[in-house]
Design a protein around this motif. Structure first.
Motif, PDB file in Angstrom:
ATOM      1  N   MET A   1       0.856  -1.172   0.000  1.00  0.00           N
ATOM      2  CA  MET A   1       0.000   0.000   0.000  1.00  0.00           C
ATOM      3  C   MET A   1       0.908   1.243   0.000  1.00  0.00           C
ATOM      4  O   MET A   1       1.857   1.329   0.773  1.00  0.00           O
ATOM      5  CB  MET A   1      -0.886  -0.037   1.259  1.00  0.00           C
ATOM      6  CG  MET A   1      -1.781   1.141   1.407  1.00  0.00           C
ATOM      7  SD  MET A   1      -2.831   1.208   2.907  1.00  0.00           S
ATOM      8  CE  MET A   1      -3.418  -0.432   3.126  1.00  0.00           C
ATOM      9  N   GLU A   5      -2.231   5.989  -0.027  1.00  0.00           N
ATOM     10  CA  GLU A   5      -3.349   5.082   0.272  1.00  0.00           C
ATOM     11  C   GLU A   5      -3.469   4.843   1.774  1.00  0.00           C
ATOM     12  O   GLU A   5      -4.580   4.829   2.322  1.00  0.00           O
ATOM     13  CB  GLU A   5      -3.164   3.747  -0.455  1.00  0.00           C
ATOM     14  CG  GLU A   5      -3.327   3.836  -1.961  1.00  0.00           C
ATOM     15  CD  GLU A   5      -2.892   2.573  -2.673  1.00  0.00           C
ATOM     16  OE1 GLU A   5      -3.503   2.265  -3.719  1.00  0.00           O
ATOM     17  OE2 GLU A   5      -1.954   1.887  -2.202  1.00  0.00           O
ATOM     18  N   GLU A   6      -2.335   4.671   2.439  1.00  0.00           N
ATOM     19  CA  GLU A   6      -2.325   4.478   3.886  1.00  0.00           C
ATOM     20  C   GLU A   6      -2.886   5.712   4.592  1.00  0.00           C
ATOM     21  O   GLU A   6      -3.695   5.608   5.521  1.00  0.00           O
ATOM     22  CB  GLU A   6      -0.895   4.190   4.358  1.00  0.00           C
ATOM     23  CG  GLU A   6      -0.777   3.834   5.811  1.00  0.00           C
ATOM     24  CD  GLU A   6       0.654   3.540   6.226  1.00  0.00           C
ATOM     25  OE1 GLU A   6       0.864   3.387   7.436  1.00  0.00           O
ATOM     26  OE2 GLU A   6       1.557   3.476   5.368  1.00  0.00           O
ATOM     27  N   LYS A   9      -6.701   5.856   4.019  1.00  0.00           N
ATOM     28  CA  LYS A   9      -7.389   4.819   4.801  1.00  0.00           C
ATOM     29  C   LYS A   9      -7.466   5.212   6.276  1.00  0.00           C
ATOM     30  O   LYS A   9      -8.527   5.109   6.895  1.00  0.00           O
ATOM     31  CB  LYS A   9      -6.663   3.480   4.640  1.00  0.00           C
ATOM     32  CG  LYS A   9      -7.323   2.343   5.355  1.00  0.00           C
ATOM     33  CD  LYS A   9      -6.577   1.041   5.107  1.00  0.00           C
ATOM     34  CE  LYS A   9      -7.236  -0.088   5.863  1.00  0.00           C
ATOM     35  NZ  LYS A   9      -6.540  -1.359   5.690  1.00  0.00           N
TER      36      LYS A   9
END
Length: 100
Positions: A1, A5-6, A9
């Motif tokens: 990831m 993206e981390e 999220k």
């Protein structure tokens, strides 16, 4: 990831934990406990580190999250005095929304 993206999220999850305000702080689908608020607070520091790496300005969001993660356990320990988290927020001037 990827870091982006981390970041997304984690940001979305922390935002989710506060979407039921003024009812309370969530952890997954339930109300957060004191120890879970500690975990959520730690997650704000992870998010802050990612934000700094990505050049994202989320100071208002982090302040909002930390206010609730720090104070929700206090409310839980004195719940009989406040009845609802909404009353607690009224007494201590808690925010219901963060500025983006």
């Amino acid at each position: 990831m990827s870091k982006h993206e981390e970041f997304n999220k984690l940001y979305q999850y922390l935002d989710y934990t506060l979407h039921e305000l003024p009812a309370g702080v969530l952890y997954d689908a339930n109300g957060a406990s004191e120890s879970q608020c500690v975990e959520l607070m730690k997650a704000t520091y992870q998010l802050e580190e990612l934000a700094n790496q990505l050049g994202e300005d989320i100071d208002n969001f982090l302040t909002f999250c930390r206010w609730h993660y720090e104070r929700y356990p206090h409310y839980l320990s004195r719940q009989r005095h406040f009845v609802t988290y909404d009353h607690y927020l009224d007494k201590y001037g808690g925010l219901l929304k963060h500025e983006t």
